[in-house]
Design an enzyme around this catalytic site. Structure first.
Site, PDB file in Angstrom:
ATOM      1  N   SER A 234      14.593 -46.231  -2.150  1.00 61.10           N
ATOM      2  CA  SER A 234      14.760 -45.908  -0.742  1.00 61.10           C
ATOM      3  C   SER A 234      14.105 -46.953   0.145  1.00 61.10           C
ATOM      4  CB  SER A 234      14.170 -44.536  -0.445  1.00 61.10           C
ATOM      5  OG  SER A 234      12.756 -44.603  -0.503  1.00 61.10           O
ATOM      6  N   LYS A 235      14.291 -46.753   1.423  1.00 64.17           N
ATOM      7  CA  LYS A 235      13.808 -47.662   2.458  1.00 64.17           C
ATOM      8  C   LYS A 235      12.374 -48.145   2.227  1.00 64.17           C
ATOM      9  CE  LYS A 235      15.866 -49.240   6.159  1.00 64.17           C
ATOM     10  NZ  LYS A 235      17.149 -49.896   5.936  1.00 64.17           N
TER      11      LYS A 235
END
Length: 502
Positions: free
Chosen positions: A264-265
RNA sequence: GCCCCCAUCGUCUAGCCAGGUCUAGGACACGGGCCUUUCAAGCCCGCGACACGGGUUCAAAUCCCGUUGGGGGCACCA
């Protein structure tokens, strides 16, 4: 029968790098087998649609060299409001390739399933469904539709009133299917939900649409993330109900972040756009991704592969069954290898936009600036892992620098006064040089160091600080030469003043 | 909670399917050294894994079972 695979993204945002890895497996498989790679847009969720994401997806694929043999044609793309539609139009004999343009097909199949006794209409409200689920959760049960509408008389719900169509999953028995990587997979029918096939807005859910499209588009192999395994039986049931032949399934593992959680980010770049913007080379990213969860085997210890080699050696059945962790470190290393393998001209062309984006070089790039940039390239080529690294490494060529503090500059073994003296001598020597080329600068400065009885690192380190404002820089003599005599002398003088002031 | 999948160095992996050639090979990262004006690059050396427990077998990283651990799924999302 020729192999046909597809990538079927939904236009909800930038393509995730984990999905792209799966796309690479699809593409490699198609190319290896001499088959077709098809792009289909699964835009059946109107609430999650993100404008512009279709362009982003296609641009990302193009950038990575993942060309598709069939996909949306010009008119389709224009109807979807895609910019530069002509740039991405491919077309093909199995269109349309936007699911939103195939709605009548899904409806027909859904009605057909009702007639065959494999589906039923349901008008339960979302609120009721949520209540049922809440109750089930409270009891610690699996959340499933309670099948309230399943036993209603056939005409209890009019086709004209708002409703959904659900799959009538058998209450007993098991549904099995074969997976290329995992063999026989078997699920108890009792645990399969009566999946909604057609939503009340007339759009299909993924499960219906994907089956209908894969069937009519004659997809032979479905290669996708293993997060789809658990819901595959629902689709197998549809194939069975329609008397269609299911494709061959190949569920490949997902890609996780360095902490083992879903990428994820917070782990860093995750979308293909971000990787491109940070200065990763498409060939490097492709090479890296292809080797993430797959290796040619046979004792092969090669790491760097051309696209052709990858196609030649790719073997879908060798894909690792365990999820892989995305290693930014290894990607950086590999990107560095690719950068070093570039020709200087090629690297220059890729670097110019980077300098421009950083505001260091005007756009368009003037010819004389280009000449200077060309000289910088060999100095930085083996020092950058990502194209963007060039900015921090070379900014002092383009902008004025603050003279460093005396404390930073003064080399071990010297004091401020001595350091200033050294700089004065350096200035004198450089000012007298007939030409300001790298060789002459090096010769003169080495001679000076010997004359002063100092160490190379003392003098060169001092000059580096004074002229670049950094502790670390590209090789000194080339740097000075490119910087030019005038600026070099001025920066040396400014540094000298700082030292004397101290 | 229920269902499903998976399991070799910190990470990506080779080896596993067709058990012995594995005191488990390579790459990234990490530590040290060489080179050297800094940083890189390059070269050399090092650290470092068959998750655990039972079987099967003359022999298991390789086959079987269990445990543990990790991942995924359980929407009018895809």
């Amino acid at each position: 029968m020729t192999v046909r695979v597809r990538f079927a993204p939904s236009p909800t945002g930038d393509p995730h790098i984990g999905n792209i890895r799966t796309v690479i497996f699809n593409w490699l498989f198609a190319r290896k087998m001499g088959g077709q790679f098809i792009l289909r847009i699964e835009d059946t969720d109107r609430t999650r649609f993100k404008p512009g994401s279709i362009e982003t997806i296609m641009e990302g694929l193009r950038w990575l060299g993942l060309d598709w043999d069939e996909g949306p044609g010009l008119e389709e793309l224009q109807r979807a409001g895609v910019k530069d539609a002509e740039k991405y139009a491919v077309g093909g004999p199995y269109g349309p390739y936007f699911q939103s343009e195939r709605l009548h097909l899904y409806r027909e199949v859904a009605e057909e399933l009702i007639e065959r006794g494999w589906a039923y209409r349901c008008n339960c409200s979302p609120e009721r469904l949520e209540r049922v689920r809440a109750m089930q959760r409270a009891r610690g049960q699996r959340t499933m539709y309670d099948r309230r509408c399943r036993s209603l008389p056939p005409d209890a719900i009019s086709p004209d009133e708002p409703h959904v169509i659900r799959l009538k999953v058998p209450l007993t028995g098991r549904t099995v299917f074969h997976d290329m990587l995992r063999g026989e997979l078997s699920f108890e029918n009792a645990s399969i939900d009566d999946q909604i096939l057609l939503k009340s807005d007339g759009f299909p859910t993924y499960h219906l649409a994907v089956v209908v499209d894969d069937h009519y588009m004659q997809i032979t192999h479905v290669i996708r993330g293993d997060d789809w395994i658990a819901s595959t039986p629902k689709r197998i049931l549809i194939y069975q109900a329609m008397g269609w032949e299911p494709p061959t399934y190949c569920h490949v593992p997902l890609v996780n972040g360095p902490d083992g959680k879903k990428l994820s980010k917070r782990h860093g770049a995750i979308s293909i756009t971000e990787f491109r913007d940070q200065g990763y080379l498409p060939d490097a990213l492709f090479n890296f991704l292809a080797l993430l969860g797959w290796a040619p085997g046979q004792g092969d210890e090669q790491e760097i592969f051309t696209r052709e080699e990858l196609i030649d050696r790719f073997d879908l059945s060798r894909v690792n069954r365990a999820p892989a962790i995305f290693s930014y470190d290894k990607l950086d290393w590999m990107n560095g290898v690719y950068i070093r393998n570039l020709s200087q001209d090629d690297l220059l062309e890729r670097l110019i936009p980077v300098w421009q984006r950083a505001g260091l070089v005007p756009d368009p790039c003037p010819e004389e600036t280009r000449a200077m940039l060309r000289r910088i390239v060999p100095l930085v080529q083996e020092r950058i892992k990502r194209l963007n690294d060039v900015v921090a490494l070379t900014d002092f060529f383009f902008v004025d620098i603050e003279p460093p503090s005396a404390e930073e500059m003064i080399p071990k073994g010297l004091d401020a006064e001595q350091s200033a003296e050294v700089l004065a001598r350096v200035r004198a020597v450089l000012a007298d040089l007939p030409d300001f080329d790298e060789e002459r600068i090096e010769q003169a400065l080495r001679a000076l160091v010997a004359e002063l009885g100092l160490k190379n690192r003392q003098v060169f380190g001092l000059i580096r600080w004074a002229t670049t404002g950094k502790k670390v820089s590209p090789p000194l003599f080339g740097t000075l030469s490119i910087l030019g005599r005038e600026r070099t002398l001025a920066r040396l003088e400014a540094a000298e003043k700082v030292l004397r002031a101290g």
